[in-house]
Design a protein around this motif. Structure first.
Motif, PDB file in Angstrom:
ATOM      1  N   GLU A 133      23.849  41.223 147.958  1.00 45.18           N
ATOM      2  CA  GLU A 133      24.275  40.316 146.890  1.00 45.18           C
ATOM      3  C   GLU A 133      23.335  39.123 146.761  1.00 45.18           C
ATOM      4  O   GLU A 133      23.029  38.685 145.643  1.00 45.18           O
ATOM      5  N   ASN A 134      22.874  38.591 147.865  1.00 47.60           N
ATOM      6  CA  ASN A 134      21.948  37.461 147.800  1.00 47.60           C
ATOM      7  C   ASN A 134      20.612  37.877 147.198  1.00 47.60           C
ATOM      8  O   ASN A 134      19.980  37.114 146.467  1.00 47.60           O
ATOM      9  N   ALA A 135      20.197  39.106 147.492  1.00 42.50           N
ATOM     10  CA  ALA A 135      18.888  39.559 147.026  1.00 42.50           C
ATOM     11  C   ALA A 135      18.831  39.716 145.514  1.00 42.50           C
ATOM     12  O   ALA A 135      17.788  39.427 144.894  1.00 42.50           O
ATOM     13  N   ILE A 136      19.901  40.172 144.885  1.00 39.30           N
ATOM     14  CA  ILE A 136      19.858  40.424 143.439  1.00 39.30           C
ATOM     15  C   ILE A 136      19.592  39.142 142.659  1.00 39.30           C
ATOM     16  O   ILE A 136      19.043  39.169 141.553  1.00 39.30           O
ATOM     17  N   SER A 151      10.763  43.840 144.298  1.00 36.90           N
ATOM     18  CA  SER A 151      11.134  42.442 144.567  1.00 36.90           C
ATOM     19  C   SER A 151      12.517  42.369 145.203  1.00 36.90           C
ATOM     20  O   SER A 151      12.768  41.556 146.097  1.00 36.90           O
ATOM     21  N   LEU A 152      13.401  43.242 144.767  1.00 35.60           N
ATOM     22  CA  LEU A 152      14.757  43.286 145.322  1.00 35.60           C
ATOM     23  C   LEU A 152      14.732  43.784 146.765  1.00 35.60           C
ATOM     24  O   LEU A 152      15.363  43.202 147.654  1.00 35.60           O
ATOM     25  N   GLU A 153      13.991  44.855 147.012  1.00 33.37           N
ATOM     26  CA  GLU A 153      13.923  45.423 148.361  1.00 33.37           C
ATOM     27  C   GLU A 153      13.239  44.464 149.330  1.00 33.37           C
ATOM     28  O   GLU A 153      13.639  44.356 150.493  1.00 33.37           O
ATOM     29  N   VAL A 193      20.139  48.826 134.257  1.00 33.53           N
ATOM     30  CA  VAL A 193      21.056  49.255 135.312  1.00 33.53           C
ATOM     31  C   VAL A 193      20.339  49.131 136.647  1.00 33.53           C
ATOM     32  O   VAL A 193      19.279  49.729 136.848  1.00 33.53           O
ATOM     33  N   VAL A 194      20.908  48.344 137.552  1.00 30.64           N
ATOM     34  CA  VAL A 194      20.335  48.169 138.893  1.00 30.64           C
ATOM     35  C   VAL A 194      21.365  48.653 139.905  1.00 30.64           C
ATOM     36  O   VAL A 194      22.481  48.131 139.962  1.00 30.64           O
ATOM     37  N   ASP A 195      20.990  49.656 140.669  1.00 31.68           N
ATOM     38  CA  ASP A 195      21.857  50.237 141.709  1.00 31.68           C
ATOM     39  C   ASP A 195      21.109  50.077 143.018  1.00 31.68           C
ATOM     40  O   ASP A 195      20.023  50.649 143.197  1.00 31.68           O
ATOM     41  N   TRP A 196      21.682  49.312 143.943  1.00 29.01           N
ATOM     42  CA  TRP A 196      20.943  48.960 145.160  1.00 29.01           C
ATOM     43  C   TRP A 196      21.894  48.749 146.336  1.00 29.01           C
ATOM     44  O   TRP A 196      23.094  48.626 146.159  1.00 29.01           O
TER      45      TRP A 196
END
Length: 333
Positions: A133-136, A151-153, A193-196
């Motif tokens: 959640e913090n990363a998004i 960037s998210l990973e 759509v971002v699924d992570w």
């Protein structure tokens, strides 16, 4: 306690020995995740066999006895009677475990036990969710889908994730109409759509958010959100998987988009990103206390776009939404 339950279930199944090869199942019973070839043998007590690469770490972190690994050709000497293996074990390995293949059967003991989570497992999942959640909030949509995913990973990694829980999905524009679209080198457009998910102590999280910027996209987004709320409101011990799935599906169908909801409403997760149960009206079963599942309805209109909203739920009498992230997030391209 869970190791005793596993041993007792194997006895109830009239199994004398079990050969465990999956790193996730090894972690589940020993607390240690091997980095190289290892296996675990369960008889009266479980014993972990590791090679020299993992020996020091295993001796330090394993909750069960560890021994030096022996060749697979010699493992049959460590097993006796009726032998159980995981259903995922390759047949070539199965053949090495006994001269009498008829003495080997599969057992779902780990599938059964891993459906519900212990307090420690729930804590690990919550920590994984927090990292994700913090990363998004730091995701960068200024370039390509791959750049955004990277960037998210990166942000998850520097904040404690072992690795992504699965290949991060960033699917934008028309490509968002495929639920598991591979992230591309296309520049980001809307909707997105971002699924992570992150991995904390090898436990996963699984979240999806859809970023929108038009009235048409918001119309579909609101329908999906209403469907998700309906599903979450049904989640409780004793409720069937079908009831949860139908709650979401009925809402989407009422708006005329039933044919565009093309997957189940959710699934279990933990050490693996997909575990039992499958929250579908095609699967029989009922929810149990301390299952952790996703609620992720979606609408996917071919050639136009897709929307999915996914959160992680702890099944209780008053079920808890473990994800606290806003459903609608601000963004810039």
């Amino acid at each position: 306690m869970k190791n005793e339950e596993i041993i007792n279930q194997l006895k109830d199944e009239n199994i004398d020995s079990m050969f465990v090869y999956s790193p996730e199942n090894i972690k589940y019973i020993s607390g240690f995740y091997p980095s190289s070839f290892a296996y675990l043998i369960i008889q009266d007590e479980p014993i972990l066999y590791v090679n020299s690469i993992d020996k020091e770490s295993a001796e330090e972190n394993s909750l069960i006895e560890t021994k030096d690994i022996v060749k697979l050709s010699e493992v049959k000497e460590l097993l006796n009677g009726v032998i159980a293996v995981e259903s995922s074990l390759e047949f070539d390995l199965v053949k090495r475990l006994s001269d009498d293949i008829s003495s080997i059967r599969t057992s779902n003991v780990f599938v059964d036990k891993r459906k519900t989570k212990t307090k420690e497992e729930i804590t690990n999942i919550k920590n994984s969710i927090g990292i994700a959640e913090n990363a998004i909030k730091e995701i960068d949509f200024s370039s390509t889908e791959k750049f955004a995913a990277a960037s998210l990973e990166f942000d998850m990694t520097i904040n404690g994730s072992i690795k992504p829980a699965f290949d991060t999905i960033v699917a934008s524009g028309k490509r968002s109409s495929s639920p598991h679209s591979e992230t591309s080198m296309n520049r980001v457009e809307t909707p997105i759509v971002v699924d992570w998910g992150a991995k904390y102590d090898y436990y996963c999280s699984d979240i999806t958010r859809t970023f929108i910027d038009s009235e048409r996209q918001e119309e579909i987004w609101n329908i999906v959100l209403e469907a998700q709320k309906a599903a979450i409101n049904t989640i409780s011990p004793g409720v069937s998987y079908a009831e949860v799935d139908n709650a979401a599906r009925d809402v989407i169908s009422e708006y005329g988009y039933g044919e565009y909801f093309i997957h189940s409403t959710g699934h279990g997760f933990g050490l693996d990103i997909h575990e039992d149960p499958v929250i579908s009206n095609k699967v029989e079963g009922i929810l149990e206390e301390n299952m952790v599942i996703t609620a992720e309805p979606g609408i996917y209109i071919p050639g136009e776009f897709g929307v999915r909203i996914e959160d992680d739920i702890l099944v209780k009498k008053n079920s808890q939404v473990l994800t606290s992230l806003d459903k609608k997030l601000d963004f810039t391209l």
